[in-house]
Design a protein around this motif. Structure first.
Motif, PDB file in Angstrom:
ATOM      1  N   ASP A  33       4.088   8.593   3.060  1.00 38.65           N
ATOM      2  CA  ASP A  33       4.893   9.673   2.490  1.00 38.65           C
ATOM      3  C   ASP A  33       5.513   9.252   1.160  1.00 38.65           C
ATOM      4  N   ALA A  34       4.775   8.473   0.393  1.00 37.94           N
ATOM      5  CA  ALA A  34       5.234   7.990  -0.914  1.00 37.94           C
ATOM      6  C   ALA A  34       4.156   8.314  -1.953  1.00 37.94           C
ATOM      7  N   THR A  35       4.396   9.346  -2.742  1.00 44.81           N
ATOM      8  CA  THR A  35       3.438   9.771  -3.755  1.00 44.81           C
ATOM      9  C   THR A  35       3.656   8.992  -5.043  1.00 44.81           C
ATOM     10  N   VAL A  36       2.609   8.409  -5.577  1.00 46.18           N
ATOM     11  CA  VAL A  36       2.714   7.665  -6.831  1.00 46.18           C
ATOM     12  C   VAL A  36       2.790   8.658  -7.983  1.00 46.18           C
ATOM     13  N   ASP A  37       3.870   8.588  -8.720  1.00 51.51           N
ATOM     14  CA  ASP A  37       4.057   9.458  -9.880  1.00 51.51           C
ATOM     15  C   ASP A  37       3.399   8.861 -11.112  1.00 51.51           C
ATOM     16  N   LYS A  38       3.786   7.629 -11.449  1.00 52.30           N
ATOM     17  CA  LYS A  38       3.254   7.021 -12.666  1.00 52.30           C
ATOM     18  C   LYS A  38       3.302   5.505 -12.567  1.00 52.30           C
ATOM     19  N   ILE A  39       2.573   4.886 -13.478  1.00 51.15           N
ATOM     20  CA  ILE A  39       2.568   3.428 -13.607  1.00 51.15           C
ATOM     21  C   ILE A  39       3.658   3.016 -14.576  1.00 51.15           C
ATOM     22  N   LEU A  40       4.420   1.979 -14.232  1.00 52.71           N
ATOM     23  CA  LEU A  40       5.435   1.437 -15.130  1.00 52.71           C
ATOM     24  C   LEU A  40       4.769   0.432 -16.069  1.00 52.71           C
ATOM     25  N   LEU A  41       4.963   0.631 -17.349  1.00 53.22           N
ATOM     26  CA  LEU A  41       4.289  -0.163 -18.378  1.00 53.22           C
ATOM     27  C   LEU A  41       5.321  -0.834 -19.277  1.00 53.22           C
ATOM     28  N   GLU A  42       5.041  -2.107 -19.641  1.00 52.25           N
ATOM     29  CA  GLU A  42       5.901  -2.854 -20.557  1.00 52.25           C
ATOM     30  C   GLU A  42       5.028  -3.659 -21.515  1.00 52.25           C
ATOM     31  N   LYS A  43       5.610  -4.020 -22.642  1.00 51.15           N
ATOM     32  CA  LYS A  43       4.967  -4.953 -23.554  1.00 51.15           C
ATOM     33  C   LYS A  43       5.300  -6.372 -23.115  1.00 51.15           C
ATOM     34  N   LYS A  44       4.253  -7.161 -22.867  1.00 53.95           N
ATOM     35  CA  LYS A  44       4.446  -8.560 -22.498  1.00 53.95           C
ATOM     36  C   LYS A  44       3.533  -9.406 -23.366  1.00 53.95           C
ATOM     37  N   ASP A  45       4.130 -10.317 -24.104  1.00 56.46           N
ATOM     38  CA  ASP A  45       3.361 -11.186 -25.006  1.00 56.46           C
ATOM     39  C   ASP A  45       2.475 -10.363 -25.931  1.00 56.46           C
ATOM     40  N   GLY A  46       2.999  -9.209 -26.336  1.00 58.97           N
ATOM     41  CA  GLY A  46       2.272  -8.363 -27.272  1.00 58.97           C
ATOM     42  C   GLY A  46       1.268  -7.418 -26.641  1.00 58.97           C
ATOM     43  N   ASP A  47       1.047  -7.530 -25.307  1.00 56.88           N
ATOM     44  CA  ASP A  47       0.065  -6.677 -24.630  1.00 56.88           C
ATOM     45  C   ASP A  47       0.765  -5.657 -23.744  1.00 56.88           C
ATOM     46  N   LEU A  48       0.254  -4.449 -23.741  1.00 61.39           N
ATOM     47  CA  LEU A  48       0.747  -3.434 -22.817  1.00 61.39           C
ATOM     48  C   LEU A  48       0.323  -3.843 -21.409  1.00 61.39           C
ATOM     49  N   THR A  49       1.285  -3.942 -20.493  1.00 63.75           N
ATOM     50  CA  THR A  49       1.034  -4.501 -19.167  1.00 63.75           C
ATOM     51  C   THR A  49       1.631  -3.596 -18.090  1.00 63.75           C
ATOM     52  N   ALA A  50       0.870  -3.411 -17.002  1.00 60.39           N
ATOM     53  CA  ALA A  50       1.378  -2.675 -15.848  1.00 60.39           C
ATOM     54  C   ALA A  50       2.283  -3.598 -15.046  1.00 60.39           C
ATOM     55  N   THR A  51       3.526  -3.180 -14.839  1.00 57.48           N
ATOM     56  CA  THR A  51       4.490  -4.018 -14.128  1.00 57.48           C
ATOM     57  C   THR A  51       4.907  -3.436 -12.786  1.00 57.48           C
ATOM     58  N   GLY A  52       4.559  -2.200 -12.525  1.00 57.31           N
ATOM     59  CA  GLY A  52       4.939  -1.594 -11.265  1.00 57.31           C
ATOM     60  C   GLY A  52       4.593  -0.123 -11.232  1.00 57.31           C
ATOM     61  N   VAL A  63       0.859  -1.183   0.000  1.00 55.24           N
ATOM     62  CA  VAL A  63       0.000   0.000   0.000  1.00 55.24           C
ATOM     63  C   VAL A  63       0.894   1.231   0.000  1.00 55.24           C
ATOM     64  N   LEU A  64       0.715   2.093  -0.987  1.00 55.86           N
ATOM     65  CA  LEU A  64       1.487   3.324  -1.104  1.00 55.86           C
ATOM     66  C   LEU A  64       0.586   4.512  -0.803  1.00 55.86           C
ATOM     67  N   GLU A  65       0.930   5.273   0.228  1.00 60.95           N
ATOM     68  CA  GLU A  65       0.125   6.422   0.650  1.00 60.95           C
ATOM     69  C   GLU A  65       0.979   7.690   0.621  1.00 60.95           C
ATOM     70  N   ALA A  66       0.449   8.743   0.003  1.00 61.86           N
ATOM     71  CA  ALA A  66       1.209   9.980  -0.146  1.00 61.86           C
ATOM     72  C   ALA A  66       1.423  10.716   1.167  1.00 61.86           C
ATOM     73  N   GLY A  67       0.484  10.567   2.097  1.00 63.58           N
ATOM     74  CA  GLY A  67       0.579  11.275   3.371  1.00 63.58           C
ATOM     75  C   GLY A  67       1.108  10.400   4.487  1.00 63.58           C
ATOM     76  N   PRO A  68       0.985  10.868   5.732  1.00 67.09           N
ATOM     77  CA  PRO A  68       1.488  10.112   6.880  1.00 67.09           C
ATOM     78  C   PRO A  68       0.526   9.030   7.343  1.00 67.09           C
ATOM     79  N   ASP A  69       0.988   8.214   8.286  1.00 63.27           N
ATOM     80  CA  ASP A  69       0.102   7.290   9.000  1.00 63.27           C
ATOM     81  C   ASP A  69      -0.887   8.120   9.821  1.00 63.27           C
ATOM     82  N   ASN A  70      -2.051   7.546  10.105  1.00 68.73           N
ATOM     83  CA  ASN A  70      -3.034   8.322  10.891  1.00 68.73           C
ATOM     84  C   ASN A  70      -3.022   7.965  12.378  1.00 68.73           C
TER      85      ASN A  70
END
Length: 584
Positions: A225-244, A40-47
């Motif tokens: 305190d970890a803001t998600v910037d972007k999704i990492l995308l790759e071609k896998k078996d011909g399909d665009l796939t989210a890898t991280g 779980v990645l949360e941009a803000g602090p723990d509550n």
């Protein structure tokens, strides 16, 4: 490929981007499979140490700080060129830790209107109940068939202040009969009732409870305190796939995390679309303006922005101790109330200061309006697209002076008391947008809600305000204890015609923090749909969005329970799809 800044690769089965309401539910439910690993990645602090999260009465103190996304709309011509603050929780639990604690589901028809087999009214009712553990009170007439008994979310009825009992009497007197649990059952579009709150034993229950406290599991990793910037995308078996995903820490350091199975974006109606856009998923021409290569051209990303427009109407009270102002504002009352909360978790600060609620249909009141009578209608619906079983307007009262944080100028220090009637517009026709300000994740997006752009929205809201004022000024419970609507202060006859309400509404309308719809689900032939009915991003494998941004049309209620329901439904679908993949 991992960015050069990454020192070591961290790999999980599932990555949840956003530790808000839906995201925490999804993570908690996926973790029930002890063989699965979840990040779980949360941009803000723990509550955990944020007292004003757990103390419901401290809600507004979370705003205008690092625990708020501090999103502000553009100047909107449709509401006198005003800007509106769109506060959202930026900490573990998200907006479930700053909202009004209200459990108002709407009606089952609201979800049937999505026209998606996976998200019918019956299924949403099941999902919402699954999240809940309901705690009854002797005076409350609950319908046990619609409530859950084993979920991490604890709910209970709210004990009313004297002014709320009087407003309840006025609503009944003015044609809104009492149905105690109507906001859980969705049984009537015309009536008043009590609303369950996500508070139990004086402590707010938040979505973070799904992955903390008694539900903390070793297979869930929480990074704050970890803001998600972007999704990492790759071609896998011909399909665009989210890898991280690529994240940016509080001190500006980038780090990548990788997913074996899926990435789930749960960052809300303002931030989920911007994560997609920064990843190259969105309207091609808009992405290119920011120098972002478009990998999937989805023009619906950031469109279809909906909210519930809200108008506060204030009244001064002529008798002492009907409102709770004397427990907060007068003399040293706040110090006493705070001490009571700290020691016993009771008193005015253990609750959110909203009282009794009502729904209303406005058909007969609008029957003489040419705009209403000549507007197009479809399939037995009214001009707003609502069936007779769905309300046009919601009412409720505050139990002391206040509302949006900027409402600070009533002279309560002089021993005066006031309350507001809140009027909420349902099924608004106007739509807004969310767009990138830049490709930097530190920059909040452009937000234009385009409130009240449609004339029918203004007509229905203004008529709702007239009805609310009549309830207060004519209803037998309140007519003898109010001194007229404040701040106008001209008594019973301030608003004689519908048109006189228009400048008042444009001045006093505000958001209800129900932003939704910007990554909507839809059928395959819906060109503005971002997701299919199982929340999967079109054109990308292994990537879903799951929060209130996915709803095609916002429910005629409040969105907290919708967010919990979407989280529960998403988790079930992710588990089902994983099992199908294993079986195949």
């Amino acid at each position: 490929m991992a960015p050069a800044c990454v020192e070591a690769e961290e790999v999980y089965d599932y990555i949840v981007c956003g530790g808000g309401t839906s995201g925490c539910v999804i993570a908690g439910r996926l973790a029930e499979d002890l063989n699965a690993t979840i990040l779980v990645l949360e941009a803000g602090p723990d509550n955990a140490d944020l007292e004003n999260v757990h103390m419901a009465g401290g809600w507004s103190q979370n705003f205008d700080s690092e625990t708020d996304w501090n999103i502000v709309t553009e100047h909107m011509p449709t509401v006198n060129n005003r800007q509106v603050k769109c506060s959202r929780g930026r900490f573990l639990g998200g907006s479930s830790g700053v909202n009004g604690t209200l459990c108002i589901r709407g009606t089952k028809q609201d979800y049937d209107d999505w026209c998606l087999d996976e998200w019918t009214g019956e299924k949403m009712w099941t999902y919402m109940a699954k999240a809940e553990t309901f705690h009854d009170k002797d005076w409350f007439k609950a319908d046990a068939s619609v409530h859950g008994e084993s979920g991490p979310l604890h709910t209970e009825p709210h004990d009313l202040a004297p002014i709320s009992e009087l407003f309840k009497e006025s609503m009944i007197d003015q044609g809104l009969p009492y149905h105690s649990d109507m906001f859980s059952t969705g049984e009537t579009p015309q009536g008043c009732g009590d609303v369950l709150r996500t508070v139990h034993q004086g402590i707010r229950s938040t979505a973070a409870d799904f992955i903390t406290k008694g539900y903390r599991r070793e297979n869930v990793t929480i990074k704050t305190d970890a803001t998600v910037d972007k999704i990492l995308l790759e071609k896998k078996d011909g399909d665009l796939t989210a890898t991280g995903v690529l994240t940016v820490s509080k001190d500006g350091q980038e780090r990548a995390y990788y997913a074996r199975k899926e990435v789930i974006i749960s960052a809300g109606a303002y931030c989920s679309p911007t994560i997609l856009m920064r990843s190259g998923i969105g309207a091609k021409d808009e992405l290119e303006e920011h120098g972002i290569d478009c990998v999937v051209d989805l023009p619906g990303v950031g469109k279809n922005l909906m909210d519930h427009v809200l108008c506060f109407i204030f009244y001064e009270v002529s008798k002492p101790h009907l409102t709770n102002d004397h427990l907060v504002y007068h003399n040293n009352a706040f110090t006493t109330s705070y001490a009571l909360y700290r020691e016993h978790k009771t008193g005015v600060l253990s609750t959110f200061p909203f009282g009794i609620f009502g729904y209303a249909r406005l058909d007969s009141r609008l029957a003489s309006s040419p705009l209403w009578t000549t507007a197009p209608r479809k399939n037995g619906r009214d001009p707003m697209g609502l069936a007779p079983s769905q309300p046009n307007i919601e009412f409720w009262n505050t139990e002391l002076y206040g509302g949006p944080k900027q409402f600070t100028d009533f002279p309560v220090e002089d021993g005066k008391s006031a309350f507001a009637i809140c009027v909420l517009l349902f099924n608004q026709r106007s739509r807004g947008t969310v767009a990138l300000r830049s490709k930097e994740c530190a920059d909040n997006p452009f937000v234009d809600h385009n409130y009240l752009a449609d004339d029918l929205d203004m007509l229905v809201l203004s008529e709702g305000c007239r009805m609310a004022n009549e309830i207060v000024m004519k209803g037998r419970g309140t007519r003898d204890v109010v001194r007229g609507s404040w701040p106008e202060g001209e008594g019973h006859h301030r608003f004689e015609t519908r048109d006189e309400w228009v400048p008042y509404i444009r001045q006093h309308a505000t958001t209800c923090y129900h932003a939704s719809g910007t990554c909507k689900m839809g059928a395959e032939d819906d060109k503005m749909a971002v997701l299919d009915s199982r929340l999967r991003v079109k054109g990308v494998r292994g990537l879903r969005v799951a929060d209130v941004s996915v709803v095609p049309k916002v429910n005629n209620g409040h969105t907290q329970m919708v967010a919990y329901g979407i989280g529960e439904g998403a988790a079930e679908m992710i588990k089902e799809d994983a099992k199908k993949g294993q079986d195949s």
